[in-house]
Design an enzyme around this catalytic site. Sequence first.
Site, PDB file in Angstrom:
ATOM      1  N   SER A  93       0.818  -1.215   0.000  1.00 48.58           N
ATOM      2  CA  SER A  93       0.000   0.000   0.000  1.00 48.58           C
ATOM      3  C   SER A  93       0.851   1.264   0.000  1.00 48.58           C
ATOM      4  CB  SER A  93      -0.916   0.041   1.230  1.00 48.58           C
ATOM      5  OG  SER A  93      -1.627  -1.146   1.374  1.00 48.58           O
TER       6      SER A  93
ATOM      7  N   GLY B 126      -2.362   3.553  -4.030  1.00 47.66           N
ATOM      8  CA  GLY B 126      -2.930   4.432  -5.059  1.00 47.66           C
ATOM      9  C   GLY B 126      -4.326   4.925  -4.769  1.00 47.66           C
TER      10      GLY B 126
ATOM     11  N   CYS C 112      -9.143  -1.939   3.754  1.00 49.82           N
ATOM     12  CA  CYS C 112      -8.440  -0.742   3.273  1.00 49.82           C
ATOM     13  C   CYS C 112      -8.761  -0.425   1.808  1.00 49.82           C
ATOM     14  CB  CYS C 112      -6.953  -0.852   3.551  1.00 49.82           C
ATOM     15  SG  CYS C 112      -6.291   0.756   4.038  1.00 49.82           S
ATOM     16  N   LEU C 113      -7.863  -0.679   0.846  1.00 47.62           N
ATOM     17  CA  LEU C 113      -8.270  -0.420  -0.544  1.00 47.62           C
ATOM     18  C   LEU C 113      -9.475  -1.301  -0.886  1.00 47.62           C
ATOM     19  CD1 LEU C 113      -7.517   1.251  -3.118  1.00 47.62           C
ATOM     20  CD2 LEU C 113      -6.343  -0.774  -3.927  1.00 47.62           C
TER      21      LEU C 113
ATOM     22  N   ASN D 176      -3.175   2.577   7.518  1.00 50.57           N
ATOM     23  CA  ASN D 176      -2.306   3.085   6.466  1.00 50.57           C
ATOM     24  C   ASN D 176      -3.146   3.456   5.275  1.00 50.57           C
ATOM     25  OD1 ASN D 176      -0.477   3.583   4.455  1.00 50.57           O
ATOM     26  ND2 ASN D 176      -0.088   1.423   4.050  1.00 50.57           N
TER      27      ASN D 176
ATOM     28  N   GLY E 105      -4.494   7.033   2.715  1.00 48.53           N
ATOM     29  CA  GLY E 105      -4.461   8.469   2.404  1.00 48.53           C
ATOM     30  C   GLY E 105      -5.736   8.936   1.738  1.00 48.53           C
ATOM     31  N   PHE E 106      -6.617   7.972   1.401  1.00 49.37           N
ATOM     32  CA  PHE E 106      -7.942   8.279   0.856  1.00 49.37           C
ATOM     33  C   PHE E 106      -8.954   7.745   1.853  1.00 49.37           C
ATOM     34  CE2 PHE E 106      -5.103   8.209  -2.707  1.00 49.37           C
ATOM     35  CZ  PHE E 106      -5.574   9.168  -3.601  1.00 49.37           C
TER      36      PHE E 106
ATOM     37  N   HIS F 213      -6.419  -1.975   9.270  1.00 48.65           N
ATOM     38  CA  HIS F 213      -5.749  -3.243   8.958  1.00 48.65           C
ATOM     39  C   HIS F 213      -5.893  -4.236  10.107  1.00 48.65           C
ATOM     40  CE1 HIS F 213      -3.500  -2.610   5.131  1.00 48.65           C
ATOM     41  NE2 HIS F 213      -3.797  -1.353   5.415  1.00 48.65           N
TER      42      HIS F 213
ATOM     43  N   GLU G  64      -5.313  -7.264  10.280  1.00 43.84           N
ATOM     44  CA  GLU G  64      -4.206  -8.237  10.352  1.00 43.84           C
ATOM     45  C   GLU G  64      -3.012  -7.636  11.081  1.00 43.84           C
ATOM     46  OE1 GLU G  64      -4.601  -6.212   7.962  1.00 43.84           O
ATOM     47  OE2 GLU G  64      -2.624  -5.598   7.283  1.00 43.84           O
TER      48      GLU G  64
END
Length: 385
Positions: free
Chosen positions: A50, A245, A273-274, A315, A317-318, A357, A359
């Site tokens: 990431s 990204g 997350c993503l 972690n 940023g979006f 996260h 995990e």
Amino acid sequence: MPRTIPTACLALADGTLFYGRGFGATGVTTAELCFNTSMTGYQEIMTDPSYAGQVVTFTFPHVGNVGVNPEDDETADPVAEGMVVKWDPTEPSNWRAAEPLSDWLARRGRIAMGGVDTRRLTRAIRQQGAPHVALAHDPEGRFDIEALVAAARSFRGLVGLDLAKGVTCAQSYRWDEMRWAWPIGYARQETPRHRVVAVDYGAKRNILRCLASSGADVTVLPATATADDILALEPDGVFLSNGPGDPAATGEYAVPAIRGVLDRSEVPMFGICLGHQMLALALGAKTVKMNHGHHGANHPVKDLETGKVEITSMNHGFTVDSQTLPSDVRETHVSLFDGSNCGIRMDGRSVYSVQYHPEASPGPQDSYYLFERFAEAMDRRKTPA
Ligand SMILES: NC(=O)CC[C@H](N)C(=O)O
């Protein structure tokens, strides 16, 4: 006393310069700069896919002192572009250390810089948002400052950038390694109860281990997998991984696949997350860029359904804009730092995801229950009450 010259330079796009001592690889790299507040786990952080496109500055001052080892990589290569720390790493002192951090970074082409006032740098990031930077390491200390600032300015940033394609697996593979447990270490899952298809947008190994530990036989598919590819494996559950990204850019191909799975089956789905952002986009919500994001291992998150607070590893940023969630999707978790969205669930279905996260690696394990919840949802479908 011999005079020492700076051998590393960090140039921010606004022209601010930080000088320090270089270690790891030499050369120049451009990236977005973010700060991570974790006190442990620099190897896991540097190898978290990431972080593609980002240089990480660590707020914890002593980084590198336990070296690196073959077990703690979250993927085969470091994918953070570089690192900035307060103190230069010392000789590693740990029974697990196989190599000094500096040699490991050099071998893998990653630039690092020590001797930086990371508190000042972190304040700059908080005030102006994650800046675009050029990080240079030259043992002779020759820096073309104008060129570095120009390089930082020409970095186009992460908005609109699909980085998942660059870090996903080239082809599908099976995963059976479980979480590390004393005294056996990493055991194999030999009696799985569920078949899970994990879509890899840049998955950390410890996520796959957590899935295996909670009873899954995991097949990992590349980020570009279609709904047909996923459903052809007749999964009991579909997992959507973390990754780098801009979610909106990756969503262009990931959202139709997820939508297809949701429309054509009732299979439980879990995203991290993503993967959380992909699910939110597939359900009709929107994502936005944050000022400086969340990167650390002590982020308090409230589970709105139980009232419990868990300390999480983050972690990103979006973020998912909770105002845009459709009426059949509920917000399940929020950040107690800034109220941003940290989890969603579809009404009436075992389809849910979290922004953080669970995990960990590094970080606290308060949120492991989410993997057990996924396994229970798959159990329930097999033996309906
Ligand atoms: N850890 C992740 O999966 C990060 C997701 C996304 N790239 C973000 O920065 O928000």
